[in-house]
Design a protein around this motif. Sequence first.
Motif, PDB file in Angstrom:
ATOM      1  N   GLY A  63       0.881  -1.021  -0.182  1.00 53.71           N
ATOM      2  CA  GLY A  63       0.027  -0.100  -0.009  1.00 53.71           C
ATOM      3  C   GLY A  63       0.966   1.196   0.215  1.00 53.71           C
ATOM      4  N   CYS A  64       0.142   2.329  -0.166  1.00 57.69           N
ATOM      5  CA  CYS A  64       0.859   3.689  -0.058  1.00 57.69           C
ATOM      6  C   CYS A  64      -0.167   4.727   0.208  1.00 57.69           C
ATOM      7  CB  CYS A  64       1.602   3.919  -1.443  1.00 57.69           C
ATOM      8  SG  CYS A  64       0.582   4.031  -3.146  1.00 57.69           S
ATOM      9  N   GLY A  65       0.369   5.941   0.413  1.00 59.39           N
ATOM     10  CA  GLY A  65      -0.215   7.195   0.730  1.00 59.39           C
ATOM     11  C   GLY A  65       0.349   8.414   0.882  1.00 59.39           C
ATOM     12  N   ALA A  66      -0.075   9.657   0.632  1.00 62.37           N
ATOM     13  CA  ALA A  66       0.761  10.825   0.804  1.00 62.37           C
ATOM     14  C   ALA A  66      -0.153  11.925   1.580  1.00 62.37           C
ATOM     15  CB  ALA A  66       1.080  11.052  -0.659  1.00 62.37           C
ATOM     16  N   ILE A  89      -4.725  -2.286   6.155  1.00 58.31           N
ATOM     17  CA  ILE A  89      -3.514  -1.564   5.342  1.00 58.31           C
ATOM     18  C   ILE A  89      -3.920  -0.074   5.321  1.00 58.31           C
ATOM     19  CG2 ILE A  89      -2.075  -1.312   3.343  1.00 58.31           C
ATOM     20  CD1 ILE A  89      -2.801  -4.616   3.075  1.00 58.31           C
ATOM     21  N   GLY A  90      -5.179   0.085   4.556  1.00 62.24           N
ATOM     22  CA  GLY A  90      -5.682   1.564   4.550  1.00 62.24           C
ATOM     23  C   GLY A  90      -5.969   2.176   5.810  1.00 62.24           C
ATOM     24  N   GLN A  91      -6.314   1.708   6.595  1.00 63.07           N
ATOM     25  CA  GLN A  91      -6.449   2.449   7.987  1.00 63.07           C
ATOM     26  C   GLN A  91      -5.094   2.736   8.804  1.00 63.07           C
ATOM     27  OE1 GLN A  91      -8.679   0.069  10.803  1.00 63.07           O
ATOM     28  NE2 GLN A  91      -8.736   1.525  12.529  1.00 63.07           N
ATOM     29  N   PHE A  96      -1.066   6.739  10.232  1.00 61.89           N
ATOM     30  CA  PHE A  96       0.228   7.240  10.197  1.00 61.89           C
ATOM     31  C   PHE A  96       0.229   8.474   9.595  1.00 61.89           C
ATOM     32  CE2 PHE A  96       4.474   7.825   8.464  1.00 61.89           C
ATOM     33  CZ  PHE A  96       5.414   7.134   9.539  1.00 61.89           C
ATOM     34  N   LEU A  97      -0.359   8.619   8.345  1.00 59.48           N
ATOM     35  CA  LEU A  97      -0.370  10.069   7.670  1.00 59.48           C
ATOM     36  C   LEU A  97      -0.950  11.226   8.736  1.00 59.48           C
ATOM     37  CD1 LEU A  97      -1.023   9.078   4.081  1.00 59.48           C
ATOM     38  CD2 LEU A  97       1.152   9.856   4.896  1.00 59.48           C
ATOM     39  N   GLU A  98      -2.008  10.652   9.282  1.00 59.58           N
ATOM     40  CA  GLU A  98      -2.520  12.016  10.193  1.00 59.58           C
ATOM     41  C   GLU A  98      -1.495  12.397  11.281  1.00 59.58           C
ATOM     42  OE1 GLU A  98      -6.199   9.831  11.489  1.00 59.58           O
ATOM     43  OE2 GLU A  98      -7.326  10.214   9.705  1.00 59.58           O
ATOM     44  N   LYS A  99      -0.915  11.402  12.021  1.00 62.86           N
ATOM     45  CA  LYS A  99       0.160  11.752  12.984  1.00 62.86           C
ATOM     46  C   LYS A  99       1.213  12.585  12.173  1.00 62.86           C
ATOM     47  CE  LYS A  99      -0.778   7.788  15.747  1.00 62.86           C
ATOM     48  NZ  LYS A  99      -0.276   6.394  16.266  1.00 62.86           N
ATOM     49  N   GLU A 100       1.696  12.187  11.230  1.00 65.58           N
ATOM     50  CA  GLU A 100       2.691  12.759  10.426  1.00 65.58           C
ATOM     51  C   GLU A 100       2.257  14.211  10.123  1.00 65.58           C
ATOM     52  OE1 GLU A 100       6.128  12.098   9.863  1.00 65.58           O
ATOM     53  OE2 GLU A 100       5.510  10.529  11.294  1.00 65.58           O
TER      54      GLU A 100
END
Length: 152
Positions: A63-66, A89-91, A96-100
């Motif tokens: 998976g991935c996200g930005a 995976i998405g969750q 992680f993205l929300e924390k960053e």
Amino acid sequence: MTENISIKITNPDSDEAFPILEELSANLHLRFGSDGRNSFTDWENNNESFVFVVAEMNNEIVGCGAVRPINKTIGEVKRMYSKFSRKKIGQTILTFLEKEAKKIGFTELVLETRVKNESAVHFYQKQQYKVIPNYGKYINRPEAICFGKTLK
């Protein structure tokens, strides 16, 4: 048994990111006739307001996200993709993205998906994202649905 998912910050142009981004683009093109690549062209390397991650499970990128900046307080979630359903995976990526995003100083995240992408619409609602008026290039695009979430 819960699978162990690890999240790693990387560059979207990296060799490890290339296959999952290609898979995401092919999936979007097959389902919606557009691969979404043109909405992810302003990436700035070495800019702390941009975060791109890959998810790894059992030595496979799954998976991935930005997140990229809209302005100093609002970030936009982009290129979210999970190779497998119902494995969190998405969750895991989104959390992680929300924390960053909070570390960067964003107080809100926004995103766009297609109205027809019912699984994504349901996913974001389940993650406490609320429908917001379409923003930016999505204004007056009835195929788009936008979401927002205040970060706490």
